[in-house]
Enzyme design. Structure first.
Site, PDB file in Angstrom:
ATOM      1  N   ASN A   1       0.847  -1.194   0.000  1.00  0.00           N
ATOM      2  CA  ASN A   1       0.000   0.000   0.000  1.00  0.00           C
ATOM      3  C   ASN A   1       0.882   1.242   0.000  1.00  0.00           C
ATOM      4  O   ASN A   1       2.112   1.138   0.039  1.00  0.00           O
ATOM      5  CB  ASN A   1      -0.981  -0.028   1.181  1.00  0.00           C
ATOM      6  CG  ASN A   1      -0.253  -0.050   2.506  1.00  0.00           C
ATOM      7  OD1 ASN A   1       0.411   0.905   2.872  1.00  0.00           O
ATOM      8  ND2 ASN A   1      -0.359  -1.166   3.218  1.00  0.00           N
TER       9      ASN A   1
ATOM     10  N   ASP B   1      -4.806  -5.961   5.024  1.00  0.00           N
ATOM     11  CA  ASP B   1      -5.886  -6.745   5.634  1.00  0.00           C
ATOM     12  C   ASP B   1      -5.859  -8.193   5.156  1.00  0.00           C
ATOM     13  O   ASP B   1      -6.340  -9.080   5.840  1.00  0.00           O
ATOM     14  CB  ASP B   1      -7.245  -6.117   5.289  1.00  0.00           C
ATOM     15  CG  ASP B   1      -7.447  -4.804   6.040  1.00  0.00           C
ATOM     16  OD1 ASP B   1      -7.094  -4.761   7.223  1.00  0.00           O
ATOM     17  OD2 ASP B   1      -7.935  -3.831   5.425  1.00  0.00           O
TER      18      ASP B   1
ATOM     19  N   PRO C   1      -4.043 -11.490  10.527  1.00  0.00           N
ATOM     20  CA  PRO C   1      -4.399 -11.233  11.924  1.00  0.00           C
ATOM     21  C   PRO C   1      -4.495  -9.727  12.148  1.00  0.00           C
ATOM     22  O   PRO C   1      -3.752  -8.959  11.537  1.00  0.00           O
ATOM     23  CB  PRO C   1      -3.223 -11.819  12.708  1.00  0.00           C
ATOM     24  CG  PRO C   1      -2.086 -11.846  11.729  1.00  0.00           C
ATOM     25  CD  PRO C   1      -2.707 -12.065  10.379  1.00  0.00           C
ATOM     26  N   ASP C   2      -5.435  -9.302  12.980  1.00  0.00           N
ATOM     27  CA  ASP C   2      -5.539  -7.882  13.319  1.00  0.00           C
ATOM     28  C   ASP C   2      -4.658  -7.629  14.545  1.00  0.00           C
ATOM     29  O   ASP C   2      -4.989  -8.036  15.655  1.00  0.00           O
ATOM     30  CB  ASP C   2      -7.004  -7.513  13.607  1.00  0.00           C
ATOM     31  CG  ASP C   2      -7.182  -5.996  13.707  1.00  0.00           C
ATOM     32  OD1 ASP C   2      -6.323  -5.335  14.327  1.00  0.00           O
ATOM     33  OD2 ASP C   2      -8.168  -5.484  13.149  1.00  0.00           O
ATOM     34  N   ILE C   3      -3.526  -6.970  14.317  1.00  0.00           N
ATOM     35  CA  ILE C   3      -2.520  -6.802  15.373  1.00  0.00           C
ATOM     36  C   ILE C   3      -3.068  -5.904  16.479  1.00  0.00           C
ATOM     37  O   ILE C   3      -2.985  -6.217  17.664  1.00  0.00           O
ATOM     38  CB  ILE C   3      -1.217  -6.216  14.783  1.00  0.00           C
ATOM     39  CG1 ILE C   3      -0.765  -7.074  13.596  1.00  0.00           C
ATOM     40  CG2 ILE C   3      -0.128  -6.139  15.841  1.00  0.00           C
ATOM     41  CD1 ILE C   3       0.311  -6.443  12.748  1.00  0.00           C
TER      42      ILE C   3
ATOM     43  N   PHE D   1      -4.981   3.788  14.556  1.00  0.00           N
ATOM     44  CA  PHE D   1      -5.321   4.779  13.546  1.00  0.00           C
ATOM     45  C   PHE D   1      -6.487   4.221  12.736  1.00  0.00           C
ATOM     46  O   PHE D   1      -6.625   3.006  12.610  1.00  0.00           O
ATOM     47  CB  PHE D   1      -4.133   5.030  12.608  1.00  0.00           C
ATOM     48  CG  PHE D   1      -3.203   6.101  13.116  1.00  0.00           C
ATOM     49  CD1 PHE D   1      -3.260   7.382  12.614  1.00  0.00           C
ATOM     50  CD2 PHE D   1      -2.287   5.815  14.118  1.00  0.00           C
ATOM     51  CE1 PHE D   1      -2.408   8.380  13.085  1.00  0.00           C
ATOM     52  CE2 PHE D   1      -1.431   6.799  14.599  1.00  0.00           C
ATOM     53  CZ  PHE D   1      -1.505   8.084  14.076  1.00  0.00           C
TER      54      PHE D   1
ATOM     55  N   LYS E   1     -12.475  -2.803  17.726  1.00  0.00           N
ATOM     56  CA  LYS E   1     -11.130  -3.314  17.997  1.00  0.00           C
ATOM     57  C   LYS E   1     -10.799  -3.325  19.490  1.00  0.00           C
ATOM     58  O   LYS E   1      -9.894  -4.014  19.916  1.00  0.00           O
ATOM     59  CB  LYS E   1     -10.093  -2.487  17.238  1.00  0.00           C
ATOM     60  CG  LYS E   1     -10.331  -2.510  15.736  1.00  0.00           C
ATOM     61  CD  LYS E   1      -9.053  -2.401  14.964  1.00  0.00           C
ATOM     62  CE  LYS E   1      -9.344  -2.401  13.474  1.00  0.00           C
ATOM     63  NZ  LYS E   1      -8.174  -2.758  12.687  1.00  0.00           N
TER      64      LYS E   1
HETATM   65  N1  CTP Z   1      -4.329  -2.814  12.073  1.00  0.00           N
HETATM   66  C1  CTP Z   1      -3.588  -3.839  12.611  1.00  0.00           C
HETATM   67  N2  CTP Z   1      -3.597  -5.061  12.019  1.00  0.00           N
HETATM   68  C2  CTP Z   1      -4.325  -5.288  10.894  1.00  0.00           C
HETATM   69  C3  CTP Z   1      -5.087  -4.237  10.339  1.00  0.00           C
HETATM   70  C4  CTP Z   1      -5.060  -3.012  10.943  1.00  0.00           C
HETATM   71  O1  CTP Z   1      -2.924  -3.648  13.623  1.00  0.00           O
HETATM   72  N3  CTP Z   1      -4.303  -6.482  10.349  1.00  0.00           N
HETATM   73  C5  CTP Z   1      -4.345  -1.516  12.773  1.00  0.00           C
HETATM   74  C6  CTP Z   1      -3.712  -0.373  12.030  1.00  0.00           C
HETATM   75  O2  CTP Z   1      -2.345  -0.217  12.401  1.00  0.00           O
HETATM   76  C7  CTP Z   1      -4.529   0.809  12.505  1.00  0.00           C
HETATM   77  C8  CTP Z   1      -5.903   0.212  12.764  1.00  0.00           C
HETATM   78  O3  CTP Z   1      -5.682  -1.187  12.911  1.00  0.00           O
HETATM   79  O4  CTP Z   1      -4.075   1.321  13.735  1.00  0.00           O
HETATM   80  C9  CTP Z   1      -6.936   0.428  11.740  1.00  0.00           C
HETATM   81  O5  CTP Z   1      -6.474   0.150  10.463  1.00  0.00           O
HETATM   82  P1  CTP Z   1      -7.406   0.347   9.200  1.00  0.00           P
HETATM   83  O6  CTP Z   1      -6.684  -0.132   8.000  1.00  0.00           O
HETATM   84  O7  CTP Z   1      -7.975   1.723   9.183  1.00  0.00           O
HETATM   85  O8  CTP Z   1      -8.608  -0.591   9.607  1.00  0.00           O
HETATM   86  P2  CTP Z   1      -9.011  -2.009   9.151  1.00  0.00           P
HETATM   87  O9  CTP Z   1      -8.820  -2.945  10.268  1.00  0.00           O
HETATM   88  O10 CTP Z   1      -8.323  -2.340   7.882  1.00  0.00           O
HETATM   89  O11 CTP Z   1     -10.545  -1.840   8.949  1.00  0.00           O
HETATM   90  P3  CTP Z   1     -11.395  -1.567   7.605  1.00  0.00           P
HETATM   91  O12 CTP Z   1     -10.951  -2.589   6.625  1.00  0.00           O
HETATM   92  O13 CTP Z   1     -12.787  -1.718   8.070  1.00  0.00           O
HETATM   93  O14 CTP Z   1     -11.083  -0.162   7.199  1.00  0.00           O
END
Ligand code: CTP
Length: 401
Positions: A208, A276, A304-306, A324, A342
């Site tokens: 990205n 994602d 995984p969502d960190i 963020f 989250k």
């Molecule tokens: N984040 C993370 N791990 C992921 C995805 C996101 O830690 N796999 C964290 C990012 O560092 C940021 C926050 O989650 O602090 C939100 O990221 P964002 O891309 O805006 O959100 P998404 O989880 O991708 O949600 P969406 O797809 O609904 O926008």
């Protein structure tokens, strides 16, 4: 001033060792206590007597000195100061530090210490420019070691170039900066930054547009307030800040692992633009075009969502978890929902639609969403956003204490 501060000074073996004597004098003038350690090579250039006379302390030289072990063991010695300064730091000492060797008193102290190290390299310019030294310097910077110099100039060996040790006043200034007691002194903060790269095959990946500028600025601002920062970054366009421990990763899975390894922390700021999705089956070889023109099918799996996994962990959760929300539509509304989903404490919402110019740009316009309300911050530089956020974090942790 350095009153009440203690500095362990390791004097390595280089012609610049004579400047360490002036450094001791200047540090003491500023009020610091100096615990001198002289390496065997250092003692070829300055005498233990002159070092201890100027320091007003005994000089430590040998690892296996029974007297030292009964009075103050090497582990205790490594923790006795607020900062460990190496001046001059020879190529050999830097190599030992980078490798984690502990085969004499100086290297053992450097490996055992729980304090920061500030090094003032001094060596022949070819040694400084050698790929091995470049690698070692890079490794040490990544470990959070602070550097002052070397500077360019005439060298004792007759050559001219970078390699001269910084002058004592400059080293004293670096010591003062390293010991500046900020409101986050003694705090550990994790910052994620940059994009992630998710491989498709050995040559292609999904990425990205994140430059890592905002995360880098946040890490720098937190370190400036005295925090110990673990900076975990994907392949970013901007260089990581100095004086923080850098872990470089490529994928979201690696970033999660690095965050887990860096815990526990007082606060964690998730500024990375984590992908994602990753490719479900990474091809072992380069995917080729087919004669028939069939297009490759790339199946994705969710990463995984960190942020969520740290925000929702039970024991060991950082006291403050900040995320963020990069949004292109209904920015604040989406961010509010994201905060709840989250489970983080604060979220900084920002508009990343192409017309905002924020993604990859120098400025940011954020809305801070906390449990008690929302604050729209005016559009400002990413550095200013970082400073404001760092100050808010310091205040919050102070209030919680
Ligand atoms: N984040 C993370 N791990 C992921 C995805 C996101 O830690 N796999 C964290 C990012 O560092 C940021 C926050 O989650 O602090 C939100 O990221 P964002 O891309 O805006 O959100 P998404 O989880 O991708 O949600 P969406 O797809 O609904 O926008």
């Amino acid at each position: 001033m350095l009153s009440g501060r203690r500095v362990t000074l390791i004097i390595g073996g280089g012609i610049a060792a004579f400047k360490a004597l002036e450094l001791i004098r200047r540090l003491r003038e500023r009020g610091a206590a100096v615990i001198p350690v002289l390496t065997r090579a250092g003692a070829e250039f300055v005498t233990p007597l002159s070092v201890s006379a100027l320091a007003g302390e005994r000089v430590f030289q040998e690892l296996f000195d029974l007297n030292d072990e009964s009075e103050m063991g090497h582990i205790e010695l490594s923790r006795a100061a607020d900062l460990v300064v190496v001046a001059p730091a020879t190529a050999d000492l830097l190599a030992k530090m980078a490798q984690g060797l502990a085969n004499d008193l100086a290297s053992t102290l450097l490996l055992a210490t729980d304090k920061r190290a500030l090094v003032a390299p001094a060596m022949n310019l070819r040694m400084w420019q050698h790929p091995a030294t470049r690698r070692n310097v890079e490794t040490l910077r990544g470990d959070g070691v602070l550097f002052v110099g070397p500077v360019e100039g005439d060298m004792a060996c007759g050559e001219y170039g970078p390699g001269r040790m910084a002058e004592p006043p400059e080293i004293v200034a670096a010591v003062e900066a390293a010991l500046a007691a900020g409101p986050l002194a003694g705090r550990h903060v994790i910052v994620t930054s940059g994009p992630t790269h998710e491989p498709i095959d050995p040559v292609r990946y999904i990425a990205n547009r994140s430059s890592g500028a905002q995360g880098t600025a946040i890490a720098r601002a937190l370190a400036a307030l005295g925090a110990r920062v673990s900076f975990i970054t994907g392949p970013a366009a901007v260089a990581p800040p100095e004086g923080v421990a850098v872990t470089r990763v490529e994928t979201a899975a690696q970033m999660l692992e690095a965050v887990r390894a860096a815990l526990p922390a007082d606060a964690a700021i998730f500024a990375a633009a984590v992908a994602d999705w990753r490719v479900k089956q990474v091809a072992a070889g380069k995917i080729k075009k087919t004669r028939s023109g069939d297009l490759p099918e790339i199946a994705l799996a969710e990463n995984p969502d960190i942020l969520a996994s740290v925000a929702q962990m039970g024991t060991g959760r950082p006291a403050l978890v900040v995320g963020f929300a990069a949004e292109t539509d209904d920015v604040v509304e989406n961010a509010r929902a994201k905060r709840a989903r989250k489970g983080c404490d604060w979220i900084l919402a920002n508009d990343v639609s192409p017309q905002s110019g924020i993604m990859g740009g120098a400025e940011n316009a954020v809305t801070l969403i906390t449990g008690t309300g929302e604050e729209g911050w005016p559009r400002m530089s990413k550095e200013a956003v970082a400073e404001r956020l760092a100050a808010r974090i310091a205040r919050h942790l102070e209030e919680q204490a």
